[in-house]
Scaffold this active site. Structure first.
Site, PDB file in Angstrom:
ATOM      1  N   GLY A 123      23.419  13.801  42.007  1.00 38.74           N
ATOM      2  CA  GLY A 123      22.663  12.784  41.268  1.00 38.74           C
ATOM      3  C   GLY A 123      21.264  13.260  40.925  1.00 38.74           C
ATOM      4  O   GLY A 123      21.093  14.225  40.182  1.00 38.74           O
ATOM      5  N   ILE A 125      19.096  14.724  42.834  1.00 44.20           N
ATOM      6  CA  ILE A 125      18.577  15.857  43.624  1.00 44.20           C
ATOM      7  C   ILE A 125      18.653  17.135  42.786  1.00 44.20           C
ATOM      8  O   ILE A 125      19.730  17.494  42.315  1.00 44.20           O
ATOM      9  CB  ILE A 125      19.419  16.072  44.912  1.00 44.20           C
ATOM     10  CG1 ILE A 125      19.491  14.789  45.728  1.00 44.20           C
ATOM     11  CG2 ILE A 125      18.864  17.223  45.728  1.00 44.20           C
ATOM     12  CD1 ILE A 125      20.461  14.872  46.910  1.00 44.20           C
ATOM     13  N   LYS A 193      32.375  18.212  43.538  1.00 40.39           N
ATOM     14  CA  LYS A 193      30.977  18.658  43.608  1.00 40.39           C
ATOM     15  C   LYS A 193      30.845  19.970  44.380  1.00 40.39           C
ATOM     16  O   LYS A 193      30.123  20.870  43.942  1.00 40.39           O
ATOM     17  CB  LYS A 193      30.132  17.556  44.242  1.00 40.39           C
ATOM     18  CG  LYS A 193      30.028  16.320  43.338  1.00 40.39           C
ATOM     19  CD  LYS A 193      29.426  15.151  44.081  1.00 40.39           C
ATOM     20  CE  LYS A 193      29.265  13.934  43.195  1.00 40.39           C
ATOM     21  NZ  LYS A 193      28.893  12.739  43.983  1.00 40.39           N
ATOM     22  N   GLY A 288      23.130   6.718  41.200  1.00 35.97           N
ATOM     23  CA  GLY A 288      22.248   5.649  40.730  1.00 35.97           C
ATOM     24  C   GLY A 288      21.708   5.966  39.352  1.00 35.97           C
ATOM     25  O   GLY A 288      21.529   7.125  38.980  1.00 35.97           O
TER      26      GLY A 288
END
Ligand SMILES: NC(=O)c1ccc[n+]([C@@H]2O[C@H](COP(=O)([O-])OP(=O)(O)OC[C@H]3O[C@@H](n4cnc5c(N)ncnc54)[C@H](OP(=O)(O)O)[C@@H]3O)[C@@H](O)[C@H]2O)c1
Length: 339
Positions: A123, A125, A193, A288
């Site tokens: 996300g 990071i 991921k 998010g």
């Protein structure tokens, strides 16, 4: 002014528009120019939104496209069309990067534009760019990551005494888990991921299908009691081990001495070991709207600084990896311990 288009105006796509607008002064400072969202494409009929990709790819003013639609199709076709016209694409779509990232990266290189996907892992990071650039010269021997906020939220609540079903229901009520949570709790999201991260640092393409995958659905309150009695916690990790040539997803016992031990709730954490730099830790919001959109915008800025040039993304030439089985669990143990 650099014109941008957003494909898919959902959670992340609308966030991209918001970040570009709210942080226009910061963007101007680092780019020396402004970003302008010229087109938004969505399947829905919203005023001011286009439904036809050709309007975007046939406009020579559009320099960068954000692909925030998700799924394989039509995201693949639209990305392909844009790259073929020399329009850079910035994606948050891990499924597409895993399945077609190598091919799309090669097309980008051929057409002097770029295919970047910072938001597809972790996300908000920054992890892809640090691995691709700051650690480009490093020999990365291990990546261990808490890469799914939904699972981490559930496990954090199980540690506090709830059973799996209750913790899942509460995550769903708070909007942290989908109504169909299978991709998260069975580990498939984490598998995509860690496969992308392993590919990035190894020079080989690890695909999602090659990742040995175990989720969190069989973890019990008794497991947490056992972990606590040993001074550890249970975390769902994606692990790439270069020496063992293994990539797997599974719940691990994580000792208190590990920086991953304190990564709780919806947060993500990624530990990377390089032979020269030693251990690195990346921490933040792994999902998010605005954190993920922020990562997309970081790619847009990089593309905007490099119009007419390809940014090497370490994916274009990858050959398929041959993967070994992950190390067996210790005899009689339900979990591996993170070393
Ligand atoms: N949400 C996160 O926190 C997060 C974090 C990291 C990465 N991502 C990734 O970001 C991507 C987008 O996620 P999201 O949460 O923003 O999903 P989302 O809210 O469902 O947004 C996707 C948008 O694309 C639209 N769309 C779907 N098919 C389309 C088509 N054929 N043509 C035009 N528009 C179409 C959707 O419209 P409809 O709603 O009408 O279908 C929706 O508006 C996914 O790949 C996801 O894995 C998400």
């Amino acid at each position: 002014m650099i014109n941008v288009a957003i494909l898919g105006y959902g959670n992340i796509g609308s966030g991209v528009g918001e970040v570009i607008e709210k942080n226009s002064a910061e963007i101007k400072r680092v780019l020396g120019d402004t970003l302008h969202v010229k087109y938004i494409l969505d399947i829905r009929d919203i005023p001011g939104v286009v439904n036809d990709i050709n309007v975007i790819v046939n406009d020579p003013d559009v320099k960068v496209v954000c692909e925030t639609m998700g799924g394989k199709e039509p995201a693949y076709t639209y990305t392909h069309l844009a790259l073929e016209r020399g329009i850079s694409v910035c994606s948050s779509n891990k499924e597409l990067v895993d399945a077609y990232g190598v091919e799309l990266s090669a097309i980008a290189r051929e057409h002097n534009c770029s295919y970047l996907f910072e938001a597809s892992v972790g996300g908000g990071i920054p992890i892809i760019r640090p691995l691709r650039e700051s650690c480009a010269h490093e020999k990365i021997t291990l990546i261990a990551g808490i890469l799914n906020g939904t699972c981490n939220y559930i496990l954090t609540n199980m540690k506090a005494g709830k059973d799996f079903a209750t913790a899942l229901r509460e995550a769903q009520e708070k909007g942290f888990a989908e109504r169909n949570p299978a991709a998260d709790v069975e580990g498939h999201d984490t598998a995509r991921k860690i496969a992308i991260l392993a590919s990035l640092v190894s020079g080989k393409k690890y695909s999602y299908e090659q990742v040995a995958c175990e989720g969190i659905t069989n973890i019990t309150p008794e497991d947490f009691a056992m972990a606590e009695s040993r001074g550890m916690s249970i975390k769902l990790l994606g692990v790439y081990d270069a020496e063992k040539n293994s990539v797997n997803v599974a719940p691990y016992l994580v000792p208190q001495t590990s920086p991953l031990y304190g990564v709780n709730d919806v947060f993500n954490g990624i530990m990377v070991h390089g032979t020269q730099v030693d251990n690195l830790m990346f921490y933040g919001r792994g999902a998010g709207k605005l954190p993920t959109a922020s990562a997309v915008v970081s790619d847009v800025i990089e593309c905007a600084k490099n119009i007419g040039r390809n940014i090497p993304n370490c994916f274009a030439d990858l050959e398929p990896a041959e993967v070994s089985e992950p190390p067996a669990k210790p005899a009689g143990e339900k979990f591996r311990v993170l070393a």
